[in-house]
Enzyme design. Structure first.
Site, PDB file in Angstrom:
ATOM      1  N   ASN A 116      31.853 -65.122  45.148  1.00 41.83           N
ATOM      2  CA  ASN A 116      31.182 -63.831  44.963  1.00 41.83           C
ATOM      3  C   ASN A 116      32.152 -62.918  44.210  1.00 41.83           C
ATOM      4  O   ASN A 116      33.109 -62.419  44.791  1.00 41.83           O
ATOM      5  CB  ASN A 116      30.837 -63.260  46.356  1.00 41.83           C
ATOM      6  CG  ASN A 116      30.282 -61.850  46.280  1.00 41.83           C
ATOM      7  OD1 ASN A 116      29.938 -61.355  45.200  1.00 41.83           O
ATOM      8  ND2 ASN A 116      30.194 -61.199  47.436  1.00 41.83           N
ATOM      9  N   SER A 172      37.976 -63.165  53.687  1.00 39.00           N
ATOM     10  CA  SER A 172      39.384 -63.450  53.403  1.00 39.00           C
ATOM     11  C   SER A 172      39.735 -64.933  53.457  1.00 39.00           C
ATOM     12  O   SER A 172      40.834 -65.301  53.874  1.00 39.00           O
ATOM     13  CB  SER A 172      40.302 -62.628  54.324  1.00 39.00           C
ATOM     14  OG  SER A 172      40.109 -61.242  54.094  1.00 39.00           O
ATOM     15  N   GLY A 192      37.590 -58.757  52.637  1.00 39.32           N
ATOM     16  CA  GLY A 192      38.466 -58.022  51.737  1.00 39.32           C
ATOM     17  C   GLY A 192      39.662 -57.391  52.421  1.00 39.32           C
ATOM     18  O   GLY A 192      40.355 -56.557  51.841  1.00 39.32           O
ATOM     19  N   LYS A 206      31.663 -60.053  43.083  1.00 41.99           N
ATOM     20  CA  LYS A 206      31.414 -58.616  43.346  1.00 41.99           C
ATOM     21  C   LYS A 206      31.405 -57.849  42.024  1.00 41.99           C
ATOM     22  O   LYS A 206      30.972 -58.385  41.011  1.00 41.99           O
ATOM     23  CB  LYS A 206      32.429 -58.079  44.359  1.00 41.99           C
ATOM     24  CG  LYS A 206      32.452 -58.928  45.639  1.00 41.99           C
ATOM     25  CD  LYS A 206      33.155 -58.301  46.799  1.00 41.99           C
ATOM     26  CE  LYS A 206      33.099 -59.246  47.992  1.00 41.99           C
ATOM     27  NZ  LYS A 206      33.720 -58.688  49.187  1.00 41.99           N
ATOM     28  N   GLU A 254      28.307 -55.337  52.330  1.00 37.06           N
ATOM     29  CA  GLU A 254      28.538 -54.168  51.464  1.00 37.06           C
ATOM     30  C   GLU A 254      27.204 -53.528  51.066  1.00 37.06           C
ATOM     31  O   GLU A 254      27.119 -52.312  50.901  1.00 37.06           O
ATOM     32  CB  GLU A 254      29.364 -54.585  50.236  1.00 37.06           C
ATOM     33  CG  GLU A 254      30.813 -54.864  50.635  1.00 37.06           C
ATOM     34  CD  GLU A 254      31.552 -55.838  49.753  1.00 37.06           C
ATOM     35  OE1 GLU A 254      31.086 -56.151  48.643  1.00 37.06           O
ATOM     36  OE2 GLU A 254      32.627 -56.310  50.188  1.00 37.06           O
ATOM     37  N   GLU A 269      29.811 -63.652  58.009  1.00 34.88           N
ATOM     38  CA  GLU A 269      30.928 -62.894  57.444  1.00 34.88           C
ATOM     39  C   GLU A 269      31.249 -61.711  58.358  1.00 34.88           C
ATOM     40  O   GLU A 269      30.586 -60.666  58.275  1.00 34.88           O
ATOM     41  CB  GLU A 269      30.560 -62.355  56.058  1.00 34.88           C
ATOM     42  CG  GLU A 269      30.261 -63.422  55.045  1.00 34.88           C
ATOM     43  CD  GLU A 269      30.511 -62.901  53.637  1.00 34.88           C
ATOM     44  OE1 GLU A 269      31.395 -63.440  52.964  1.00 34.88           O
ATOM     45  OE2 GLU A 269      29.853 -61.937  53.233  1.00 34.88           O
TER      46      GLU A 269
END
Ligand code: PGA
Length: 256
Positions: free
Chosen positions: A14, A217, A178, A16, A102, A172
């Site tokens: 991903n 992560s 992150g 982002k 997110e 997740e």
């Protein structure tokens, strides 16, 4: 417990809101040759929307597949700035992320909306990747399982168990995304097992086949231990998917 061998391990990068035309080209020129000989691993990359056309052309000679990071659940019309499932298919997307934390946190995506997106993606022939996970505060008060179950249940109510398991589930934990702080393999496995058991209550055969990825992560150092857990079928990789060396190492660690 024996590892289930129903599918290849699935690794989804991903990206982002990162990359540009030049950097995408460099990244893929490093990745694709290294990923061409992987055994037992399916690899997907999800670039930002403006680069889907560029990336689908760069991926064409490879075994890596294109995914998108988001979609709108409606098919067409007055929805300025939005992208339908049909448009993503038209651009060559096979996978699409749905309900990433997110998007839930910064764009107000609630469970029913996520369920509608999941249904729209399936309806257009894509594989939706349903992201679920608890915040740190929720984990602290032992709400991990109830949070994850209610996020899954919203989609189950909308599409049923057969369709839910035609997609992919990505666990997740929000506190691990992150942050450099990964769930330990045992913590991740415990939640994956909970998800698998909850799916089993709906339909045991579908539950055994359903792919459940871990994200948060994941990197070259922790990937192998995470992927060797019995209920972890692959990974959703953010930061480490932007660096060729790291992403290649994660994909190599996913080999069966
Ligand atoms: P991370 O992101 O690997 O950078 O933690 C994972 C994700 O958000 O999908």
């Amino acid at each position: 417990m024996a590892k289930r061998l129903t599918h290849n391990t699935l690794i989804i990068g991903n990206w982002k809101m990162n990359g540009d035309t030049a950097r995408n080209e460099v990244l893929l020129s490093e990745l694709l040759p290294a990923l061409s000989n992987l055994k037992g691993v399916d690899v997907v990359v999800c670039p930002p929307l403006p680069y889907l056309s560029q990336v689908v052309h760069l991926l064409a000679p490879s075994n890596v597949v294109l995914g998108a990071q988001n979609l709108n659940h409606q098919t067409a019309g007055a929805h300025t700035g939005e992208t339908s499932a049909g448009m993503l298919v038209d651009l060559g997307c096979h996978y699409v992320l749905v309900g990433h934390s997110e998007r839930r946190a910064f764009h107000g995506e609630h469970d029913e909306w996520v369920a509608a997106k999941f249904a729209a993606a399936l309806g257009a022939g894509m594989v939706p990747v349903l992201c679920v996970g608890e915040t740190f505060a929720q984990r602290q008060v032992h709400e991990t399982e109830s949070v994850v179950t209610s996020q899954l249940n919203a989609v189950l109510q909308r599409v049923g168990i057969d369709q839910l398991c035609r997609g992919v589930i990505a666990y997740e934990p929000v506190w691990a995304i992150g942050t450099g702080e990964t769930a330990s393999p045992e913590q991740a496995q415990a939640v994956h097992q909970h998800i698998r058991q909850w799916l089993t209550l709906q339909n045991a055969k579908q539950a055994a086949d359903c792919r459940i990825l871990y994200g948060g992560s994941v990197n070259a150092r922790n990937a192998e231990k995470l992927f060797s857990q019995p209920d972890i079928d692959g990974g959703l990789i953010g930061g480490a998917s932007l660096d060729a060396t790291s992403f290649i190492a994660v994909c190599v660690a996913a080999q069966r």
